[in-house]
Scaffold this active site. Structure first.
Site, PDB file in Angstrom:
ATOM      1  N   ASP A  44       0.773  -1.213   0.057  1.00 43.10           N
ATOM      2  CA  ASP A  44       0.101  -0.007   0.053  1.00 43.10           C
ATOM      3  C   ASP A  44       0.835   1.193   0.131  1.00 43.10           C
ATOM      4  O   ASP A  44       2.022   1.199  -0.602  1.00 43.10           O
ATOM      5  CB  ASP A  44      -1.083   0.008   1.234  1.00 43.10           C
ATOM      6  CG  ASP A  44      -2.265   0.497   0.731  1.00 43.10           C
ATOM      7  OD1 ASP A  44      -2.179   1.689   0.556  1.00 43.10           O
ATOM      8  OD2 ASP A  44      -3.308  -0.088   0.978  1.00 43.10           O
ATOM      9  N   HIS A 125      -4.041   5.686   3.593  1.00 42.14           N
ATOM     10  CA  HIS A 125      -4.550   4.655   2.947  1.00 42.14           C
ATOM     11  C   HIS A 125      -3.994   3.394   3.628  1.00 42.14           C
ATOM     12  O   HIS A 125      -4.541   2.524   3.922  1.00 42.14           O
ATOM     13  CB  HIS A 125      -4.191   4.826   1.348  1.00 42.14           C
ATOM     14  CG  HIS A 125      -5.219   3.709   0.763  1.00 42.14           C
ATOM     15  ND1 HIS A 125      -4.962   2.525   0.437  1.00 42.14           N
ATOM     16  CD2 HIS A 125      -6.698   4.056   0.246  1.00 42.14           C
ATOM     17  CE1 HIS A 125      -5.697   2.137  -0.270  1.00 42.14           C
ATOM     18  NE2 HIS A 125      -6.739   2.794  -0.498  1.00 42.14           N
ATOM     19  N   SER A 448     -11.184  -0.558  -1.328  1.00 43.83           N
ATOM     20  CA  SER A 448      -9.844  -0.650  -0.423  1.00 43.83           C
ATOM     21  C   SER A 448      -9.983  -1.041   0.986  1.00 43.83           C
ATOM     22  O   SER A 448      -9.313  -1.292   1.626  1.00 43.83           O
ATOM     23  CB  SER A 448      -9.323   0.749  -0.603  1.00 43.83           C
ATOM     24  OG  SER A 448      -8.677   1.151  -1.947  1.00 43.83           O
TER      25      SER A 448
END
Length: 865
Positions: A44, A125, A448
């Site tokens: 990520d 994220h 996600s």
């Protein structure tokens, strides 16, 4: 949009775990299944290592083997020369390692000023996905100084290794593939990959995942956020050896309310603070220019004189939700009411720059009407607490849908999981687009967010069944999933192209029919996947014919429909077709299973044998024959299911079938200056039939020079030399194809715009191996746009190839033999030959198949001279 139920208590812990069936008596966590000893790799944007979700309280055991650093740091933090805030950190038995794998990115794109040149997360994220999959249990989540809830990762006792393979401007496929390979070498049990691009079966990351599967690693991948349109699944979610995860709602809503002074109270969602009683202004009437732009709160469109100190009503669309709040903030606004552009969208709870409540479209119109009727309208934004989303689980509107654009016989997504208002970690030093700095938590949405839910559940299954292969664990999740899922309209039931097998729901550990005790599993080996690629991705092999014949000699099927998948898809059924599956018993005793079929409408389904008896560990194969009984429509999908029942077990496989009048290969290949090829067609009707040859044609080469598009977005105001537009007149064409292939790490994308100015096709793969094709185009001039998404060494010389095949038969491709009539179910050969193909040139032609209703199909013939 939601009811008044729920506790209203903002400190209620583990609402997600409760919704998934992890917290109750006999369920995973209370049965001691928390991911103990399992290693989760997260590829990520990096990780915030000091986050409480990754703290080692001294009770985590050390891994038996430490990571091999080689030339790459195993715990890459503390590069203060790039960013003084990058504090040193020593990895521990919870956060076992953190690697930056951005070799290509750093060489070609470098680093933005202040970007962390380490494994530290610039975006939030990666921290969110890692803490969702395997963050510590019962961590207090606080946003804007207010306690929201206690949160737990799905596998709270699992170890984590973070791989930063994305920079501020995205990533390169070579880095991503290297991260996958490194994770396998590091010994992870599961990879979460909450990223993706264009669907492409054969690419660096898809093949890296293939070898990860062969090493026994389970990979959860986001299905994509391009829904709700059909065939929007991205890559690498399209390949069968990863688990593609869609996103659905959960029961809990983080509550926000708009109390209109003297008027109604409107319910919405929020995790921000609220406001006192303030004046409200409609952004459409508070702009510096065009109302259509200010209504959307686009950057630079709001008039500070009109919005200062007020709550601003903004409409969804064009720019991001957080960007709208930033515009309100920078214009001096004190709050935001954000409303959707339709009533079938989701409510989001981002960390906005101003106090905000997100509401549905019709509720936004109610506020608009109220403001028009009350010149000095005021409102109070009230936030905090939770409520209930009654339609949960329902699919998120953004969740990408099938059919699978690259391998339609494989139903995608595989499964769905909660991906809306997921409360988990954040980096306190995020980019402007991600919200204000200083917040360690966020409640955000996307596939996600749903992918790490499935990755975490796999960690629980790995702890319970270390002997299972990754394919068996995937099968266990899919065949026991909850199928009672609404679509994003919150009314109709979702089908397999929206929800896959259903929402993942592990169930009670010892109950028959739970993911921990599914009764039967479907296993798939490395050679089986290679057999699938012989059908759907032969470009992987240097000599496909020879290699695939070798697989067939070993008894490996090279037909995609026969891949031993937990679902059954047939994208081209002409008359009748039979597929084979093999099941392995994982029950604890001898069980007799009987097949129950929910046949797709218009089809008959026969299972042979329809009863199997297995002892633990035994396997059995069965055939499924699906026949169009005359009611299956042409070029439309119909769905059903096959469930094996026995002794309390229910092992369900989704079925999806598309009927065709004619089943013909989409492409056949040949080589040499002259030569021939033969292929089969199968008829789904009885009547007249005619085949004809078109072409061959040489490519039309267009050369140009392209530069980097600064904002990497097409179309946008700064495109300039970052795009090249190539017009082509397709009047009278049967088929046209555009290819752009550039070795290395430049990443160009293709977009096709029709004569009416509408975008109708894209190719956005990682790297530059791009192709767009169109069959039977409407007459007129089309525009092929080349976009410089990543051009690290601009300007870049490019050559675009375009083939246009005429709808009028004729050329150097000769039809040697073909059937002259169609008979339902009959298989017949077609032979073609060619001559005068220049050495080194790729020429394209086609065989058209025409029946009573006109053109039925087109088979492309590609000949390499």
């Amino acid at each position: 949009p939601y009811g008044p139920g729920g506790t209203g208590n903002s400190k209620t812990p583990d609402a997600l775990g409760e919704f998934l069936g992890l917290t109750g008596r006999g369920e995973a966590w209370k049965s001691g299944l928390t991911g103990e000893g399992v290693v989760v790799g997260v590829i990520d944007t990096g990780i915030w290592p000091e986050h409480p979700s990754f703290a080692d309280d001294g009770t985590y055991p050390a891994l038996e083997e430490s990571l091999d650093g080689s030339e790459r740091s195993t715990c890459d933090f503390g590069n203060t020369s790039a960013n003084p805030a990058d504090a040193a950190f020593t990895c521990n038995n919870k956060l076992v390692g953190a690697r930056q794998i951005l070799d290509t990115y750093r060489a070609l794109s470098g680093a933005d000023p202040g970007e962390f040149d380490s494994a530290r997360d610039d975006n939030g994220h990666g921290t969110h996905t890692a803490s969702t999959a395997a963050g510590n249990a019962n961590v207090q989540a606080t946003i804007f100084g207010r306690d929201i809830s206690k949160v737990s990762g799905i596998a709270p006792r699992a170890h984590i290794i973070a791989y930063k393979a994305l920079g501020n401007s995205g990533g390169y496929t070579s880095d991503l593939a290297a991260a996958i390979d490194q994770a396998v070498e590091d010994g992870v049990d599961v990879i979460n990959y909450s990223l993706g691009g264009g669907a492409q079966l054969v690419s660096a990351d898809t093949i890296a995942f293939l070898f990860a599967a062969d090493a026994g690693v389970f990979s959860a991948v986001s299905a994509g956020n391009d829904g709700p349109g059909a065939a929007t699944i991205g890559g690498p979610a399209d390949v069968p050896w990863v688990t593609a995860v869609g996103a659905n709602t959960q029961k809990q809503v983080y509550k926000g309310q708009i109390k209109l002074n003297g008027g109604p109270t409107i319910n919405g969602a929020s995790v921000t603070l609220g406001t006192g009683k303030l004046a409200v202004v409609d952004a459409e009437l508070a702009g510096l220019g065009a109302p259509a732009e200010s209504e959307l709160c686009l950057t630079g469109t709001l008039d500070p004189v009109k919005v200062a100190g007020k709550i601003v009503l903004c409409k969804r669309g064009v720019n991001g939700r957080v960007a709208k709040s930033l515009e309100v903030f920078e214009a001096g606004g004190a709050g935001m009411i954000l409303y959707n552009a339709s009533d079938v969208d989701n409510l989001n709870t981002d960390n906005f720059y101003v106090p905000s409540v997100h509401i549905d479209y019709s509720d936004g119109l109610r506020v608009k009407v109220w403001l028009l009727a009350h010149g000095n309208a005021k409102a109070t934004l009230v936030t905090g607490g939770t409520s209930i989303w009654p339609s949960a689980p329902s699919m998120a509107i953004f969740s990408s849908r099938g059919p699978n654009p690259t391998a339609a016989d494989i139903i995608k997504p595989d499964i769905t999981a909660p991906g809306v208002q997921i409360l988990a970690g954040n980096t306190p030093l995020a980019d402007d687009d991600e919200g204000p700095n200083g917040e360690l938590f966020q409640a955000i949405a996307g596939t996600s967010m749903s992918s790490p839910v499935v990755a975490g559940i796999y960690a629980l299954l790995k702890q319970a069944h270390p002997e299972w292969t990754a394919a068996q664990a995937k099968s266990a999740m899919m065949t026991t999933a909850n199928t009672k899922v609404k679509d994003n309209d919150r009314k109709t039931w979702a089908g397999p192209f929206a929800m896959g097998a259903g929402q993942v729901h592990p169930g009670r550990v010892k109950d028959k029919g739970s993911a921990f005790n599914p009764g039967l599993t479907y296993d798939i080996g490395f050679n089986d996947y290679l057999g699938f690629l012989c059908d759907q991705g032969p470009e992987l092999f240097a000599n496909p014919a020879s290699f695939c014949a070798g697989l067939e000699a070993q008894g490996i099927s090279t037909v995609a429909t026969d891949l031993n998948y937990p679902s059954i898809g047939i994208s081209a059924l002409a008359g009748s077709d039979t597929v084979t599956r093999t099941v392995t018993s994982v029950a604890d005793r001898k069980v007799t299973f009987k097949a129950k079929v929910e046949a797709p409408q218009g089809y008959d389904v026969t299972v042979t044998p329809d009863r199997i008896t297995l002892r633990p560990g035994e396997t059995a194969s069965y055939d499924v024959t699906i026949t169009n009984n005359g009611g299956g429509p042409v070029d439309e999908w119909r769905t059903g299911a096959l469930t094996w029942k026995g002794s309390g077990y229910k092992v369900r496989s989704a079925i999806a079938v598309q009927g065709l009048s004619l089943k013909a290969p989409t492409e056949v290949t040949g080589s040499g200056e002259s030569g021939s090829a033969t292929f089969d067609v199968q008829f789904g009707y009885t009547g007249d039939y005619t085949a004809a040859a078109h072409g061959l044609v040489s490519p039309i080469n267009t050369e140009g020079i392209i530069e980097q598009d600064p904002d990497q977005t097409f179309p946008s105001a700064d495109d300039g030399a970052g795009v090249i537009s190539v017009p082509v007149d397709l009047t009278g064409a049967a088929y046209s194809q555009w290819d752009l292939n550039i070795p290395g790490d430049d990443d160009l994308d293709l977009y096709l715009i029709d004569p009416a100015g509408e975008l109708i096709a894209t190719s956005t793969n990682g790297g530059t191996a791009e192709s767009i094709s169109i069959t039977l185009p409407e007459p007129g001039v089309y525009t092929l746009v080349i976009h410089g998404w990543a051009v690290p060494s601009d300007p870049l010389d490019i050559t675009l190839q375009n083939w246009v095949i005429s709808a009028t038969p004729g050329g150097t491709l000769v039809l040697d033999s073909a059937p002259t009539a169609a008979v339902t179910g009959e298989v017949a050969p077609i032979s073609v030959s060619w001559s005068n193909v220049p050495v080194g040139e790729l020429q394209l032609g086609a065989v058209s198949h025409t029946g009573l209703d006109g053109l039925l199909a087109l088979t492309l013939v590609a000949v390499q001279g």
